[in-house]
Enzyme design. Sequence first.
Site, mmCIF file in Angstrom:
data_model
loop_
_atom_site.group_PDB
_atom_site.id
_atom_site.type_symbol
_atom_site.label_atom_id
_atom_site.label_comp_id
_atom_site.label_asym_id
_atom_site.label_seq_id
_atom_site.Cartn_x
_atom_site.Cartn_y
_atom_site.Cartn_z
ATOM 1 N N GLU A 92 0.175 -1.179 -0.174
ATOM 2 C CA GLU A 92 -0.606 -0.247 -0.103
ATOM 3 C C GLU A 92 0.692 0.856 0.242
ATOM 4 O OE1 GLU A 92 -2.890 -2.444 1.441
ATOM 5 O OE2 GLU A 92 -1.092 -2.594 2.621
ATOM 6 N N THR A 93 0.053 2.346 -0.856
ATOM 7 C CA THR A 93 0.774 3.653 -0.457
ATOM 8 C C THR A 93 -0.720 4.929 0.508
ATOM 9 O OG1 THR A 93 2.493 3.963 -2.132
ATOM 10 C CG2 THR A 93 1.836 5.832 -1.549
#
Length: 283
Positions: A48-49
């Site tokens: 994830e970012t």
Amino acid sequence: MTDNVEILRYTAFTHDPEGGNPAGIVLDAGTLSDDEMLALAAKVGYSETAFLTARDDERRAFQVRYFAPSAEVAFCGHATIATAVALAERLGTGPLLFDTRAGEIAVETEIVDDVLRATLTSVPTRSRPAEEKALDETLAALGWSRDDLDPAFPPHVAFGGNDHLTLAAATRERLADLDYDFDRLKALMEREGWTTVNLFWRESDERFHARNPFPVGGVVEDPATGAAAAAFGGYLRTLGLGSAEFTVIQGVDMGRPSTLTVSIAAPDGRSRVSGGAVVIQDA
């Protein structure tokens, strides 16, 4: 245009850059579209970012969205911890408030034994028994049988911001031997609305080992999953099992050991999940 967007890279639930779960962080994402955020998350390639799409530094309040390489997720625990540490390094320690698509997440940052740590408080958790058909399909995709499950911990779908199918392995060896059908499990998880499958083994009431397949995000496995740990706290609370405070060890079988400290924070089943995060220097 995204060419000039600054992307920070931290790894969470560790103090070693070689451990934990890496997360991208964009501290100024107010002008980015959904498609641009998804494209950046895919370019970064981490599970994830986090994107701060609005921020009020004076109030220490931030709107945060989380993108995996192939989809947006409502909440991500390790990216929350990483983002909180990055903000504390810039704004100083203290409370933070993240407005996410799963709800408001309060985060406390502090120095403990000369180490910066962050503790998130989840949305209210809940847990329900898994449906038999979905369970059988999952076991088939994993290459597991019901004999591989620990009967002391019934299969549930647990929620701590996202839904996670929660399955207890009967042995540490079963947990270590993970080789699943990616496409088959992804299709099932998309149908059921699960973010990860939280596979765990109980070492003791205070210590659990976990692995989290994450094909819906385009990732084979998560090295540390804060959202699943929060949901797992709610799962144990619902069943009246385990301890009010415990440790989850994750990522060991991937070569990225991670330590998540979990406690039940409130009568409504909110979980507190704590850990550190460090910059990935050569990213």
